[in-house]
Design a protein around this motif. Structure first.
Motif, short mmCIF file in Angstrom:
data_model
loop_
_atom_site.label_atom_id
_atom_site.label_comp_id
_atom_site.label_asym_id
_atom_site.label_seq_id
_atom_site.Cartn_x
_atom_site.Cartn_y
_atom_site.Cartn_z
N ALA A 55 17.75 57.06 90.00
CA ALA A 55 19.18 57.07 90.34
C ALA A 55 19.43 57.05 91.84
O ALA A 55 20.51 56.68 92.28
N GLU A 56 18.44 57.46 92.62
CA GLU A 56 18.62 57.55 94.07
C GLU A 56 17.79 56.49 94.77
O GLU A 56 16.65 56.21 94.39
N PRO A 57 18.34 55.90 95.83
CA PRO A 57 17.61 54.83 96.52
C PRO A 57 16.54 55.38 97.44
O PRO A 57 16.60 56.54 97.87
N PRO B 105 28.57 56.17 94.72
CA PRO B 105 29.05 55.74 93.39
C PRO B 105 27.92 55.20 92.51
O PRO B 105 27.90 55.47 91.31
N LEU B 106 26.99 54.45 93.11
CA LEU B 106 25.88 53.91 92.33
C LEU B 106 24.98 55.03 91.82
O LEU B 106 24.52 55.00 90.67
N ILE B 107 24.72 56.02 92.66
CA ILE B 107 23.90 57.15 92.24
C ILE B 107 24.55 57.85 91.05
O ILE B 107 23.88 58.20 90.06
N ALA B 108 25.86 58.04 91.12
CA ALA B 108 26.59 58.68 90.02
C ALA B 108 26.51 57.83 88.75
O ALA B 108 26.30 58.35 87.64
N PRO C 229 22.26 62.64 91.22
CA PRO C 229 21.13 63.07 92.05
C PRO C 229 20.05 63.78 91.22
O PRO C 229 20.36 64.57 90.33
N GLY C 230 18.81 63.45 91.49
CA GLY C 230 17.71 64.08 90.79
C GLY C 230 17.23 63.34 89.57
O GLY C 230 16.12 63.59 89.08
#
Length: 311
Positions: A228-230, A215-218, A223-224
């Motif tokens: 946005a990605e950990p 959900p956090l990435i969204a 993605p990308g």
């Protein structure tokens, strides 16, 4: 691509495979046990390897337990282990935060989405944290919360938080996600103990640590998208491999990674340049998925206990 080597039932091939290695890195869930039930022959297989003089390291992406907790679980299942032989993703992340990540003096606190295993490992590294199992975050969000989060009110948004660390959280809720999002948007480093989408339990699959990150990435763009990605500190992250090698001083070419998940366990071993990887079919990956995967282990067995055939 060479055909996959299926060791089950081939005593000579199993003996030759085992004899190649001095050390074995073992995933736990789906390899040694499912839930709280050990797989038949798993204990005997580990004992056999130890009797042959092999070093064993338990490498797990499960962040809900600390190494102390894992030692208790291993003991309860009849598996011999020392705390120093256990390397969990919560421990890996805590070491990274305390010893590697360079944070400003006033931004060294961690906001946790996760369980007590992360808290225990952070505390062992003398890292301050909030969130996690604190009941203050295990509730519904209120209208007042929205205003405090949006404005950065210090009663809700601690100005000393410089890291958001996400692991498997059995009590994930809207409030935790909202607070984590705003910390990241304000510049906190986004870390994950692991990005496993699922985990095996009771013969089925359930949401894994990666499902808490999703959900956090969204929210951060998907993605990308940069930021946005950990950064993941669990398998297949090579930051974890480097930390394990630094601690145990093993020869990578004489080390084998044993796991049930192709895109984490087996990729972890391949990317790390280990001498071999061994897949088992008692966890996440089916035989059909294994055969179709572009990520190929050195060999596979139906169950871990099949290694006993070559003893």
């Amino acid at each position: 691509m060479a055909p996959l080597q299926h060791l089950t039932g081939d005593k000579l091939a199993i003996k030759e495979f085992v004899d190649k290695f001095d050390a074995f890195l073992f995933d736990c869930d789906g390899v040694l046990w499912s839930g709280d039930t050990p797989f038949q022959g798993a204990v005997e297989t580990l004992d056999m390897l130890r009797n042959k003089g092999k070093s064993i390291v338990f490498v797990t992406n499960n962040s809900t337990k600390s190494r102390v907790d894992y030692r208790k679980k291993l003991d309860g299942l009849g598996i011999k282990a020392q705390i120093e032989e256990i390397f969990s993703s919560s421990y890996s992340a805590s070491v990274y935060i305390s010893r590697i990540l360079e944070l400003p003096p006033n931004k060294r606190k961690v906001f946790i989405l996760g369980e007590s295993g992360i808290e225990q490992e952070l505390a062992a590294e003398s890292v301050s944290y909030i969130g996690g199992t604190d009941p203050a975050y295990r509730r519904e969000i209120t209208p007042e919360d929205y205003a405090k989060i949006a404005s950065g009110d210090p009663s809700m948004m601690d100005p000393e938080v410089g890291v958001v660390l996400v692991g498997l959280d059995f009590h994930i809720n809207y409030l935790k996600l909202a607070v984590a999002l705003h910390y990241i948007q304000r510049g906190a480093v986004f870390l994950a103990t692991n990005i496993d989408s699922t985990l095996p339990n009771s013969g089925s699959l359930f949401p894994g640590g990666g499902s808490i990150c999703a959900p956090l990435i969204a929210m951060l763009g998907g993605p990308g998208v940069p930021g946005a990605e950990p950064l993941s500190l669990g398998k297949p992250s090579q930051a974890m491999m480097d930390a394990i090698e630094g601690k145990f001083k093993f020869d990578r070419k004489k080390t084998c990674m044993v796991g049930d998940r192709i895109n984490t366990d087996i990729k972890f071993g391949i990317d790390g340049g280990l001498g071999g990887t061994l897949a088992v079919l008692t966890g996440v990956t089916s035989r059909e998925q294994l055969v179709a995967s572009a990520i190929a282990p050195t060999a596979y067995v139906d169950e871990l206990k099949d290694l006993l055939e070559g003893a």
